[in-house]
Design a protein around this motif. Structure first.
Motif, PDB file in Angstrom:
ATOM      1  N   ALA A  79      30.916  63.807 -12.903  1.00 34.37           N
ATOM      2  CA  ALA A  79      31.727  64.837 -12.236  1.00 34.37           C
ATOM      3  C   ALA A  79      32.689  64.214 -11.231  1.00 34.37           C
ATOM      4  CB  ALA A  79      30.820  65.856 -11.544  1.00 34.37           C
ATOM      5  N   ALA A  80      32.285  63.103 -10.623  1.00 33.09           N
ATOM      6  CA  ALA A  80      33.136  62.413  -9.641  1.00 33.09           C
ATOM      7  C   ALA A  80      34.049  61.362 -10.299  1.00 33.09           C
ATOM      8  CB  ALA A  80      32.262  61.740  -8.580  1.00 33.09           C
ATOM      9  N   SER A  81      33.947  61.214 -11.619  1.00 30.17           N
ATOM     10  CA  SER A  81      34.745  60.242 -12.390  1.00 30.17           C
ATOM     11  C   SER A  81      34.576  58.816 -11.868  1.00 30.17           C
ATOM     12  CB  SER A  81      36.230  60.629 -12.388  1.00 30.17           C
ATOM     13  OG  SER A  81      36.419  61.894 -12.958  1.00 30.17           O
ATOM     14  N   LEU A 113      28.278  70.788  -5.207  1.00 30.16           N
ATOM     15  CA  LEU A 113      28.935  69.479  -5.228  1.00 30.16           C
ATOM     16  C   LEU A 113      29.537  69.151  -6.598  1.00 30.16           C
ATOM     17  CD1 LEU A 113      26.459  67.339  -3.105  1.00 30.16           C
ATOM     18  CD2 LEU A 113      28.857  67.838  -2.551  1.00 30.16           C
ATOM     19  N   LEU A 114      28.958  69.680  -7.653  1.00 31.98           N
ATOM     20  CA  LEU A 114      29.451  69.400  -9.004  1.00 31.98           C
ATOM     21  C   LEU A 114      30.719  70.175  -9.359  1.00 31.98           C
ATOM     22  CD1 LEU A 114      26.090  69.180 -11.004  1.00 31.98           C
ATOM     23  CD2 LEU A 114      27.551  67.293 -10.253  1.00 31.98           C
ATOM     24  N   LYS A 115      31.132  71.102  -8.510  1.00 31.45           N
ATOM     25  CA  LYS A 115      32.356  71.872  -8.769  1.00 31.45           C
ATOM     26  C   LYS A 115      33.582  70.963  -8.619  1.00 31.45           C
ATOM     27  CE  LYS A 115      30.467  76.277  -7.193  1.00 31.45           C
ATOM     28  NZ  LYS A 115      30.505  77.296  -6.137  1.00 31.45           N
ATOM     29  N   PRO A 116      34.589  71.141  -9.469  1.00 35.02           N
ATOM     30  CA  PRO A 116      35.788  70.280  -9.415  1.00 35.02           C
ATOM     31  C   PRO A 116      36.453  70.221  -8.046  1.00 35.02           C
ATOM     32  CG  PRO A 116      35.826  71.646 -11.388  1.00 35.02           C
ATOM     33  CD  PRO A 116      34.659  72.117 -10.557  1.00 35.02           C
ATOM     34  N   ALA A 123      32.163  62.235  -4.534  1.00 27.96           N
ATOM     35  CA  ALA A 123      32.447  60.799  -4.675  1.00 27.96           C
ATOM     36  C   ALA A 123      32.064  60.048  -3.404  1.00 27.96           C
ATOM     37  CB  ALA A 123      33.921  60.574  -5.006  1.00 27.96           C
ATOM     38  N   ASN A 124      32.328  60.634  -2.240  1.00 25.17           N
ATOM     39  CA  ASN A 124      31.967  59.995  -0.966  1.00 25.17           C
ATOM     40  C   ASN A 124      30.450  59.816  -0.859  1.00 25.17           C
ATOM     41  OD1 ASN A 124      32.515  58.998   1.747  1.00 25.17           O
ATOM     42  ND2 ASN A 124      31.625  60.929   2.453  1.00 25.17           N
ATOM     43  N   ILE A 125      29.700  60.842  -1.236  1.00 26.09           N
ATOM     44  CA  ILE A 125      28.231  60.759  -1.189  1.00 26.09           C
ATOM     45  C   ILE A 125      27.737  59.685  -2.156  1.00 26.09           C
ATOM     46  CG2 ILE A 125      26.085  61.992  -1.735  1.00 26.09           C
ATOM     47  CD1 ILE A 125      27.522  64.551  -0.675  1.00 26.09           C
ATOM     48  N   LEU A 126      28.270  59.678  -3.358  1.00 25.36           N
ATOM     49  CA  LEU A 126      27.824  58.695  -4.352  1.00 25.36           C
ATOM     50  C   LEU A 126      28.182  57.268  -3.952  1.00 25.36           C
ATOM     51  CD1 LEU A 126      28.668  60.641  -7.621  1.00 25.36           C
ATOM     52  CD2 LEU A 126      26.398  60.261  -6.624  1.00 25.36           C
ATOM     53  N   LYS A 127      29.361  57.079  -3.382  1.00 22.03           N
ATOM     54  CA  LYS A 127      29.757  55.734  -2.927  1.00 22.03           C
ATOM     55  C   LYS A 127      28.873  55.259  -1.775  1.00 22.03           C
ATOM     56  CE  LYS A 127      34.582  56.091  -4.343  1.00 22.03           C
ATOM     57  NZ  LYS A 127      35.978  56.202  -3.868  1.00 22.03           N
ATOM     58  N   TYR A 128      28.283  56.190  -1.047  1.00 20.98           N
ATOM     59  CA  TYR A 128      27.358  55.844   0.041  1.00 20.98           C
ATOM     60  C   TYR A 128      26.043  55.289  -0.515  1.00 20.98           C
ATOM     61  CZ  TYR A 128      25.370  56.308   4.773  1.00 20.98           C
ATOM     62  OH  TYR A 128      24.826  56.064   6.011  1.00 20.98           O
ATOM     63  N   HIS A 129      25.860  55.396  -1.817  1.00 24.26           N
ATOM     64  CA  HIS A 129      24.677  54.868  -2.491  1.00 24.26           C
ATOM     65  C   HIS A 129      24.933  53.505  -3.148  1.00 24.26           C
ATOM     66  CE1 HIS A 129      23.500  59.094  -2.125  1.00 24.26           C
ATOM     67  NE2 HIS A 129      22.242  58.685  -2.316  1.00 24.26           N
ATOM     68  N   VAL A 130      26.102  52.919  -2.911  1.00 20.01           N
ATOM     69  CA  VAL A 130      26.479  51.660  -3.580  1.00 20.01           C
ATOM     70  C   VAL A 130      26.870  50.620  -2.541  1.00 20.01           C
ATOM     71  CG1 VAL A 130      28.051  50.580  -5.237  1.00 20.01           C
ATOM     72  CG2 VAL A 130      27.301  52.948  -5.600  1.00 20.01           C
ATOM     73  N   THR A 131      26.327  49.411  -2.719  1.00 19.34           N
ATOM     74  CA  THR A 131      26.613  48.281  -1.836  1.00 19.34           C
ATOM     75  C   THR A 131      27.022  47.084  -2.683  1.00 19.34           C
ATOM     76  OG1 THR A 131      24.871  49.011  -0.331  1.00 19.34           O
ATOM     77  CG2 THR A 131      25.625  46.757  -0.066  1.00 19.34           C
ATOM     78  N   PRO A 132      28.032  46.340  -2.264  1.00 19.10           N
ATOM     79  CA  PRO A 132      28.318  45.086  -2.978  1.00 19.10           C
ATOM     80  C   PRO A 132      27.167  44.108  -2.758  1.00 19.10           C
ATOM     81  CG  PRO A 132      30.095  45.651  -1.446  1.00 19.10           C
ATOM     82  CD  PRO A 132      28.979  46.601  -1.190  1.00 19.10           C
ATOM     83  N   GLN A 148      28.503  50.150   2.898  1.00 14.86           N
ATOM     84  CA  GLN A 148      28.533  50.870   1.621  1.00 14.86           C
ATOM     85  C   GLN A 148      29.952  50.968   1.054  1.00 14.86           C
ATOM     86  OE1 GLN A 148      25.420  50.241   1.544  1.00 14.86           O
ATOM     87  NE2 GLN A 148      24.841  52.150   0.533  1.00 14.86           N
ATOM     88  N   ALA A 149      30.045  51.366  -0.203  1.00 12.63           N
ATOM     89  CA  ALA A 149      31.329  51.451  -0.907  1.00 12.63           C
ATOM     90  C   ALA A 149      32.249  52.536  -0.354  1.00 12.63           C
ATOM     91  CB  ALA A 149      31.093  51.680  -2.400  1.00 12.63           C
ATOM     92  N   ASN A 150      31.729  53.443   0.454  1.00  8.24           N
ATOM     93  CA  ASN A 150      32.580  54.465   1.069  1.00  8.24           C
ATOM     94  C   ASN A 150      33.060  54.044   2.461  1.00  8.24           C
ATOM     95  OD1 ASN A 150      30.279  54.805   2.637  1.00  8.24           O
ATOM     96  ND2 ASN A 150      30.401  57.043   2.602  1.00  8.24           N
TER      97      ASN A 150
END
Length: 193
Positions: A79-81, A113-116, A123-132, A148-150
């Protein structure tokens, strides 16, 4: 000599007739591989994330897609592409909340959150779950925070043998071709901006 010329002329005529017949036959015959009409296929899923590769170690996205405990996370990533971002060379550490972690959010949160129109917030929430990086759970014990990625930091806490990232406990880890997936028991929400 006249008979040689007649035979040559006859052979030439025969070859000409055969080639004309073959040409007409090939023009009138279609095979299953040749469509009669031109069709246009529009692909909405483009990029590295959509290349099939059965030969290498699965990347972080493929691991999530293959897990029945992460269907909500996969739906959110789609949904966040963000599919293509999760297949980059990395290394990436993804803190992957389980379906139960998403279910623990207040009722209607995931659906909203899944609404367009909420794509950027998701995307901000999901990027907060990713670390290089590509660090094991034990190695993460050396950190106090992670970038984090955000572009926000998340706290790392150690309680005995357990490691918590933003309050979410790491309950399992799966090595990936482009990093590592740490399964967590909670959705990590970024601080309000």
């Amino acid at each position: 000599m006249k008979s040689t010329i007649k035979l040559t002329a006859l052979g030439f005529s025969l070859l000409l007739a055969l080639s004309m017949g073959c040409k007409e036959k090939s023009q009138n015959t279609t095979t299953a591989a040749e469509p009669e009409e031109s069709t246009t296929v529009v692909e909405s899923n483009k990029g590295q994330a959509f290349i099939e590769d059965d030969g290498s170690t699965p990347n972080v996205l493929q691991i999530a897609i293959g897990s029945e405990d992460h269907t909500t996370l996969v739906a959110a990533v789609q949904a966040a592409s963000l599919e293509n971002a999760l297949v980059n060379a990395g290394p990436l550490m993804v803190f992957a909340p389980t379906n139960a972690a998403f279910d623990a959010l207040p009722e209607g949160t995931v659906e909203d959150l899944l609404k367009p129109e909420n794509k950027d917030a998701l995307a901000n929430i999901l990027k907060y779950h990713v670390t290089p990086g590509n660090y094991s759970k034990d190695f993460l014990k050396k950190f106090k925070k992670l970038g984090q990625a955000n572009n926000q930091n998340v706290a790392v806490e150690v309680k005995g043998d357990d490691v918590f990232i933003g309050g979410a406990k790491i309950i399992g880890s799966v090595p990936a071709g482009n990093g590592i997936v740490h399964v967590v028991d909670k959705v990590i929400l970024p601080p309000s901006q």
